[in-house]
Design an enzyme around this catalytic site. Structure first.
Site, PDB file in Angstrom:
ATOM      1  CG  HIS A 114      -4.474  -0.953  -0.602  1.00 53.59           C
ATOM      2  ND1 HIS A 114      -3.689  -1.044   0.487  1.00 53.59           N
ATOM      3  CD2 HIS A 114      -5.135  -2.053  -0.779  1.00 53.59           C
ATOM      4  CE1 HIS A 114      -4.321  -2.053   1.358  1.00 53.59           C
ATOM      5  NE2 HIS A 114      -4.675  -2.897   0.260  1.00 53.59           N
TER       6      HIS A 114
ATOM      7  CG  ASP B  58      -5.527  -5.596   2.549  1.00 53.97           C
ATOM      8  OD1 ASP B  58      -5.942  -6.761   2.885  1.00 53.97           O
ATOM      9  OD2 ASP B  58      -5.776  -5.255   1.231  1.00 53.97           O
TER      10      ASP B  58
ATOM     11  CB  SER C 272      -1.039  -0.307   1.360  1.00 52.47           C
ATOM     12  OG  SER C 272      -1.803   0.903   1.009  1.00 52.47           O
TER      13      SER C 272
END
Length: 181
Positions: free
Chosen positions: A31, A124, A4
């Protein structure tokens, strides 16, 4: 591979280091905001010797190719070795979500899978990396002490204590060794 915040810098170190003829497929979730087109594919196509593409629904996964999840779609690995794309609800506020990729890849590949969680600012990938380890695969996290944003690799390490913390150079070395094993 899941990443990310700080993903581009980490991936710019890892992906161009994969040599021509690298035999394994590389599946990546980063992401990306849903309202933006994914600029990662054209960026990495100019930096890597391996083919780089956006994964497509029902596409068969082939070795020696780097696949990025499309923005606003979860990327899943099917038991038959193909991709599935889904617009199911966001997971960890993300679509695509790293957990979705890692959990489905763990089901499909079992002990043949290497799951890697890199830099990022949320949790995540933690549950997915645990699924990789539980399935007999190798779980790797970017060492949180050197990651650009340590939250995501630290969360993955907490959820999966058997994961191996590595620097980006160590990750490159490990992936390179797998290509010749």
């Amino acid at each position: 591979i899941g990443a990310s915040a700080g993903a581009v810098q980490a991936l710019l170190k890892i992906l161009p280091a994969l040599p021509e003829g690298y035999p394994l497929p590389v599946l990546i979730v980063v992401h990306v905001p849903p309202d933006r087109s994914n600029a990662l594919v054209p960026l990495f196509q100019t930096k890597c010797v391996l083919p780089v593409r956006e994964a497509e629904d029902k596409e068969r996964i082939i070795g020696g190719t780097i696949y990025f999840a499309p923005s606003d779609y979860h990327l899943l690995v099917e038991a038959d070795g193909s991709f599935a794309l889904s617009q199911d609800e966001a997971v960890n506020h993300s679509r695509p979500a790293i957990d979705v990729l890692l959990e489905t890849a763990a089901d499909a590949y079992g002990p043949a899978l290497v799951g890697i969680v890199l830099t990022g600012a949320n949790h995540d990938g933690a549950v997915g990396l645990r699924a990789v380890a539980d399935g007999g695969g190798m779980a790797i996290v970017e060492d949180p002490t050197v990651a650009q944003v340590p939250t995501m690799p630290a969360a993955a390490l907490a959820a999966c204590p058997s994961a191996r913390p590595m620097t980006l150079d160590d990750i490159i070395s490990t992936l390179s060794k797998m290509a010749t094993a």
